[in-house]
Design an enzyme around this catalytic site. Structure first.
Site, PDB file in Angstrom:
ATOM      1  N   ASP A  91      31.362  40.110  44.515  1.00  0.00           N
ATOM      2  CA  ASP A  91      32.336  39.028  44.629  1.00  0.00           C
ATOM      3  C   ASP A  91      31.582  37.713  44.412  1.00  0.00           C
ATOM      4  OD1 ASP A  91      33.815  41.236  45.527  1.00  0.00           O
ATOM      5  OD2 ASP A  91      34.971  40.024  46.944  1.00  0.00           O
TER       6      ASP A  91
ATOM      7  N   LYS B  87      39.942  36.448  42.332  1.00  0.00           N
ATOM      8  CA  LYS B  87      40.110  36.384  43.783  1.00  0.00           C
ATOM      9  C   LYS B  87      40.398  34.943  44.180  1.00  0.00           C
ATOM     10  CE  LYS B  87      37.282  37.253  47.951  1.00  0.00           C
ATOM     11  NZ  LYS B  87      35.995  37.839  48.431  1.00  0.00           N
TER      12      LYS B  87
ATOM     13  N   LYS C  91      42.852  39.699  43.928  1.00  0.00           N
ATOM     14  CA  LYS C  91      42.470  39.815  45.340  1.00  0.00           C
ATOM     15  C   LYS C  91      42.755  38.513  46.074  1.00  0.00           C
ATOM     16  CE  LYS C  91      38.509  40.681  48.396  1.00  0.00           C
ATOM     17  NZ  LYS C  91      37.080  41.111  48.477  1.00  0.00           N
TER      18      LYS C  91
END
Length: 258
Positions: free
Chosen positions: A101, A164, A200
């Protein structure tokens, strides 16, 4: 919301959770507990998301469980130089991380240095070709809808497997408005014949109602069959307790944390 509806949402959401501990004072004992929680009586979550220093521990504990190990790089501020970020990501994969991430250099993006931001994404992608790459846009700091749209397109062009919303470390984290924009970008790319990209939301998602609201947007824009762990994750620490309570027919207190 009826108990049956809450249970149905919880059943969809539980295998989508990236169970997270990114607290500054996190200890190995906390990671051990997190990994135990990740395999629930109702099935495993998608992944645990932890600091890089704990990747090896989590990978060992979760081996054979079906739970993936995710870690963060350029986190949380997004201001580390690219070479250091690439090395951080490469080391994490060597330790056993399945997913990276990456915080996009959002301040550079806002300052007009979009080439720098995209280059960092492409270099991390090249360094970790077999890892799932989730690019954190930090949408609450970008603010403007057009900037969120542009950042989403840039991240995908740079090789992101997921986009995300947030780190969970700023004032404004996941919002339904940002989700609508990001999922629209994903739908536009799919409609034009491009590759599948996941989404996300992270930060502040704590209840079954919260989860249901995000799932509803994804269903509306991409179809009811699109949502799966391959395409959709929730970044959360407090959400799991609420989901388990709904599945057990109990009423959960609002979860705290990321």
């Amino acid at each position: 919301m009826t108990e049956a509806t809450a249970a149905a949402i919880a059943a969809r959401a539980l295998p989508l959770v990236d169970l997270t501990n990114l607290e500054d004072d996190c200890k190995p004992t906390d990671i051990e507990k997190l990994c135990r929680r990740a395999v629930t009586p109702h099935g495993p979550v998608a992944a645990v998301c932890i600091w890089p220093r704990f990747v090896g521990q989590a990978a060992t504990q979760l081996r054979g469980s079906g739970v993936r190990v995710a870690t963060v790089v350029n986190f949380p501020a997004g201001g580390i130089e690219t070479l250091a970020v690439v090395e951080e990501a490469r080391a994490a994969v060597a330790e056993g991380a399945d997913e990276i991430d990456l915080v996009m250099p959002w301040q550079a993006f806002l300052d007009g240095r979009r080439g720098f931001a995209e280059t960092q994404i492409t270099r991390v992608r090249a360094a970790c070709p077999d890892a799932t790459l989730k690019v954190i846009l930090e949408t609450g700091e970008l603010g403007d809808a057009l900037l969120v749209h542009a950042a989403a397109n840039m991240a995908i062009a740079g090789g992101a497997d997921f986009i995300k919303t947030s780190t969970g470390k700023v004032k404004v984290n996941a919002t339904l408005e940002a989700a609508e924009i990001m999922l629209t970008v994903i739908e536009e790319i799919r409609r034009e014949g491009g590759r599948e990209v996941g989404f996300k939301p992270a930060g502040g998602i704590r209840t079954v109602d919260d989860a249901g609201a995000y799932l509803a947007i994804a269903d509306r824009l991409l179809g009811a069959n699109w949502v799966s762990a391959a395409h959709f994750r929730f970044g959360a620490s407090g959400l799991l307790d609420a989901l388990l309570a709904a599945l057990d027919g109990k009423e959960a207190a609002t979860g705290e944390g990321y």
